[in-house]
Design a protein around this motif. Structure first.
Motif, PDB file in Angstrom:
ATOM      1  N   PHE A  72       8.846  43.444   8.381  1.00  0.00           N
ATOM      2  CA  PHE A  72       9.076  44.801   7.900  1.00  0.00           C
ATOM      3  C   PHE A  72       9.948  44.740   6.660  1.00  0.00           C
ATOM      4  CE2 PHE A  72       8.304  45.028  12.427  1.00  0.00           C
ATOM      5  CZ  PHE A  72       7.344  46.012  12.506  1.00  0.00           C
ATOM      6  N   ASP A  73       9.666  45.610   5.696  1.00  0.00           N
ATOM      7  CA  ASP A  73      10.484  45.655   4.488  1.00  0.00           C
ATOM      8  C   ASP A  73      11.700  46.553   4.725  1.00  0.00           C
ATOM      9  OD1 ASP A  73       9.605  48.303   4.202  1.00  0.00           O
ATOM     10  OD2 ASP A  73       8.353  47.880   2.462  1.00  0.00           O
ATOM     11  N   SER A  74      12.495  46.769   3.684  1.00  0.00           N
ATOM     12  CA  SER A  74      13.717  47.556   3.818  1.00  0.00           C
ATOM     13  C   SER A  74      13.454  49.017   4.166  1.00  0.00           C
ATOM     14  CB  SER A  74      14.540  47.474   2.526  1.00  0.00           C
ATOM     15  OG  SER A  74      13.788  47.974   1.439  1.00  0.00           O
ATOM     16  N   ASN A  75      12.213  49.472   3.948  1.00  0.00           N
ATOM     17  CA  ASN A  75      11.834  50.845   4.315  1.00  0.00           C
ATOM     18  C   ASN A  75      11.084  50.886   5.640  1.00  0.00           C
ATOM     19  OD1 ASN A  75      12.900  52.055   1.948  1.00  0.00           O
ATOM     20  ND2 ASN A  75      11.133  51.296   0.811  1.00  0.00           N
ATOM     21  N   THR A  76      11.169  49.833   6.400  1.00  0.00           N
ATOM     22  CA  THR A  76      10.523  49.641   7.709  1.00  0.00           C
ATOM     23  C   THR A  76       8.998  49.713   7.660  1.00  0.00           C
ATOM     24  OG1 THR A  76      10.703  51.955   8.468  1.00  0.00           O
ATOM     25  CG2 THR A  76      12.578  50.489   8.948  1.00  0.00           C
ATOM     26  N   ARG A  77       8.414  49.441   6.490  1.00  0.00           N
ATOM     27  CA  ARG A  77       6.953  49.339   6.391  1.00  0.00           C
ATOM     28  C   ARG A  77       6.533  47.931   6.793  1.00  0.00           C
ATOM     29  NH1 ARG A  77       7.058  51.972   0.595  1.00  0.00           N
ATOM     30  NH2 ARG A  77       8.246  50.069   0.404  1.00  0.00           N
ATOM     31  N   THR A  78       5.387  47.838   7.396  1.00  0.00           N
ATOM     32  CA  THR A  78       4.856  46.549   7.821  1.00  0.00           C
ATOM     33  C   THR A  78       4.460  45.722   6.610  1.00  0.00           C
ATOM     34  OG1 THR A  78       3.987  47.663   9.773  1.00  0.00           O
ATOM     35  CG2 THR A  78       3.161  45.456   9.328  1.00  0.00           C
ATOM     36  N   GLY A 120       6.454  38.508 -14.509  1.00  0.00           N
ATOM     37  CA  GLY A 120       7.528  37.528 -14.673  1.00  0.00           C
ATOM     38  C   GLY A 120       7.294  36.315 -13.807  1.00  0.00           C
ATOM     39  N   THR A 121       8.093  35.301 -14.022  1.00  0.00           N
ATOM     40  CA  THR A 121       7.989  34.052 -13.267  1.00  0.00           C
ATOM     41  C   THR A 121       8.412  34.264 -11.819  1.00  0.00           C
ATOM     42  OG1 THR A 121       8.415  32.751 -15.242  1.00  0.00           O
ATOM     43  CG2 THR A 121       8.836  31.679 -13.134  1.00  0.00           C
ATOM     44  N   ILE A 122       7.636  33.715 -10.910  1.00  0.00           N
ATOM     45  CA  ILE A 122       7.966  33.729  -9.477  1.00  0.00           C
ATOM     46  C   ILE A 122       8.211  32.289  -9.086  1.00  0.00           C
ATOM     47  CG2 ILE A 122       7.199  34.324  -7.156  1.00  0.00           C
ATOM     48  CD1 ILE A 122       5.222  36.302  -8.554  1.00  0.00           C
ATOM     49  N   ASP A 123       9.469  31.948  -8.841  1.00  0.00           N
ATOM     50  CA  ASP A 123       9.790  30.548  -8.568  1.00  0.00           C
ATOM     51  C   ASP A 123      10.279  30.285  -7.148  1.00  0.00           C
ATOM     52  OD1 ASP A 123      12.270  31.726  -8.763  1.00  0.00           O
ATOM     53  OD2 ASP A 123      12.940  30.530 -10.468  1.00  0.00           O
ATOM     54  N   SER A 124      10.194  31.283  -6.282  1.00  0.00           N
ATOM     55  CA  SER A 124      10.695  31.128  -4.919  1.00  0.00           C
ATOM     56  C   SER A 124       9.676  30.530  -3.958  1.00  0.00           C
ATOM     57  CB  SER A 124      11.138  32.485  -4.369  1.00  0.00           C
ATOM     58  OG  SER A 124      10.011  33.337  -4.225  1.00  0.00           O
ATOM     59  N   GLY A 125       8.385  30.666  -4.271  1.00  0.00           N
ATOM     60  CA  GLY A 125       7.357  30.193  -3.348  1.00  0.00           C
ATOM     61  C   GLY A 125       7.043  31.178  -2.236  1.00  0.00           C
ATOM     62  N   TYR A 126       7.672  32.348  -2.253  1.00  0.00           N
ATOM     63  CA  TYR A 126       7.440  33.375  -1.238  1.00  0.00           C
ATOM     64  C   TYR A 126       6.718  34.567  -1.853  1.00  0.00           C
ATOM     65  CZ  TYR A 126      10.570  31.255   2.201  1.00  0.00           C
ATOM     66  OH  TYR A 126      11.137  30.408   3.112  1.00  0.00           O
ATOM     67  N   LEU A 127       5.788  35.134  -1.084  1.00  0.00           N
ATOM     68  CA  LEU A 127       5.102  36.356  -1.475  1.00  0.00           C
ATOM     69  C   LEU A 127       5.162  37.307  -0.295  1.00  0.00           C
ATOM     70  CD1 LEU A 127       2.508  34.034  -2.599  1.00  0.00           C
ATOM     71  CD2 LEU A 127       2.902  35.912  -4.146  1.00  0.00           C
ATOM     72  N   GLU A 128       5.355  38.575  -0.580  1.00  0.00           N
ATOM     73  CA  GLU A 128       5.379  39.598   0.457  1.00  0.00           C
ATOM     74  C   GLU A 128       4.376  40.669   0.074  1.00  0.00           C
ATOM     75  OE1 GLU A 128       8.524  42.893   1.308  1.00  0.00           O
ATOM     76  OE2 GLU A 128       9.211  41.033   2.233  1.00  0.00           O
ATOM     77  N   ILE A 129       3.395  40.881   0.932  1.00  0.00           N
ATOM     78  CA  ILE A 129       2.375  41.894   0.683  1.00  0.00           C
ATOM     79  C   ILE A 129       2.682  43.078   1.583  1.00  0.00           C
ATOM     80  CG2 ILE A 129      -0.086  42.416   0.704  1.00  0.00           C
ATOM     81  CD1 ILE A 129      -0.541  39.341   0.600  1.00  0.00           C
ATOM     82  N   SER A 130       2.859  44.240   0.970  1.00  0.00           N
ATOM     83  CA  SER A 130       3.145  45.436   1.758  1.00  0.00           C
ATOM     84  C   SER A 130       2.171  46.527   1.366  1.00  0.00           C
ATOM     85  CB  SER A 130       4.587  45.907   1.546  1.00  0.00           C
ATOM     86  OG  SER A 130       4.797  46.283   0.215  1.00  0.00           O
ATOM     87  N   GLY A 131       1.905  47.392   2.299  1.00  0.00           N
ATOM     88  CA  GLY A 131       0.988  48.488   2.034  1.00  0.00           C
ATOM     89  C   GLY A 131       1.031  49.487   3.163  1.00  0.00           C
ATOM     90  N   GLU A 137      -3.007  46.063  11.835  1.00  0.00           N
ATOM     91  CA  GLU A 137      -3.709  45.565  10.649  1.00  0.00           C
ATOM     92  C   GLU A 137      -2.998  44.356  10.054  1.00  0.00           C
ATOM     93  OE1 GLU A 137      -5.765  49.597   8.876  1.00  0.00           O
ATOM     94  OE2 GLU A 137      -3.589  49.367   8.685  1.00  0.00           O
ATOM     95  N   ALA A 138      -1.666  44.426   9.953  1.00  0.00           N
ATOM     96  CA  ALA A 138      -0.901  43.296   9.429  1.00  0.00           C
ATOM     97  C   ALA A 138      -1.045  42.075  10.331  1.00  0.00           C
ATOM     98  CB  ALA A 138       0.573  43.671   9.282  1.00  0.00           C
ATOM     99  N   THR A 139      -1.025  42.299  11.639  1.00  0.00           N
ATOM    100  CA  THR A 139      -1.211  41.202  12.591  1.00  0.00           C
ATOM    101  C   THR A 139      -2.586  40.575  12.426  1.00  0.00           C
ATOM    102  OG1 THR A 139       0.337  42.233  14.135  1.00  0.00           O
ATOM    103  CG2 THR A 139      -1.191  40.595  15.045  1.00  0.00           C
ATOM    104  N   SER A 140      -3.599  41.396  12.196  1.00  0.00           N
ATOM    105  CA  SER A 140      -4.955  40.876  11.966  1.00  0.00           C
ATOM    106  C   SER A 140      -5.009  40.017  10.709  1.00  0.00           C
ATOM    107  CB  SER A 140      -5.961  42.022  11.840  1.00  0.00           C
ATOM    108  OG  SER A 140      -6.093  42.690  13.058  1.00  0.00           O
ATOM    109  N   ILE A 141      -4.332  40.446   9.639  1.00  0.00           N
ATOM    110  CA  ILE A 141      -4.284  39.659   8.403  1.00  0.00           C
ATOM    111  C   ILE A 141      -3.602  38.320   8.668  1.00  0.00           C
ATOM    112  CG2 ILE A 141      -3.284  39.534   6.083  1.00  0.00           C
ATOM    113  CD1 ILE A 141      -3.626  42.633   5.978  1.00  0.00           C
ATOM    114  N   VAL A 142      -2.459  38.354   9.343  1.00  0.00           N
ATOM    115  CA  VAL A 142      -1.724  37.127   9.667  1.00  0.00           C
ATOM    116  C   VAL A 142      -2.597  36.189  10.487  1.00  0.00           C
ATOM    117  CG1 VAL A 142       0.204  36.203  11.022  1.00  0.00           C
ATOM    118  CG2 VAL A 142       0.573  38.139   9.465  1.00  0.00           C
TER     119      VAL A 142
END
Length: 154
Positions: A72-78, A120-131, A137-142
């Motif tokens: 969950f993000d800071s706005n409690t979205r999956t 911009g450059t993304i150098d952390s190696g982490y991506l977060e997809i929110s919608g 649905e998120a569990t199905s994607i995972v």
């Protein structure tokens, strides 16, 4: 044509919001899932995927995904959180450094999920997809990503 709103946070510094539309006819049946650069994006405005011409192969294949989880993000979205392995993180850093201002297209099977412009450059190696998707649905994607990569240890 299916439309939905998707936000993608390319952790930790790049945030995009776009209307997502996709048509399966834009991608051939044997497309490999991953992150693609484009050969051409003339006229692309963030939602008109028909104007994108993708490279033949992904620049970052889903096999570079080391870990995937639902959260969950800071706005409690999956959200779906992806951690790339060392090689994938390096490719992401190089790609986002060298292609600022161009779209990077996320494809799963035959569907374009999103195509945000690289800001911009993304150098952390982490991506977060929110919608606006449910926990199910998120569990199905995972689960789909885990099944496709077969490289995860639970």
């Amino acid at each position: 044509m299916k439309n939905f709103k998707l936000k993608i946070l390319l952790f930790p510094t790049v945030f995009f919001t776009c209307m997502v539309s996709y048509a399966q006819s834009n991608i051939v049946q044997d497309t490999i899932s991953g992150f693609y650069l484009t050969k051409s994006y003339e006229g692309y405005t963030g939602s008109n995927y028909e104007s994108l011409v993708l490279e033949e192969r992904p620049i970052i294949h889903i096999s570079y995904i080391e870990k995937v989880d639902r959260g969950f993000d800071s706005n409690t979205r999956t959200v779906v959180i992806l951690k790339l392995n060392k090689e994938g993180a390096q490719k992401l850093k190089t790609t986002t450094t060298n292609h600022i201002g161009e779209p990077m297209v996320l494809v799963f099977e035959t569907k374009i999920i999103t195509a945000p412009f690289i800001s911009g450059t993304i150098d952390s190696g982490y991506l977060e997809i929110s919608g606006d998707f449910s926990v199910q649905e998120a569990t199905s994607i995972v689960n789909w990503i885990k099944k496709k990569t077969k490289a995860f240890k639970n």
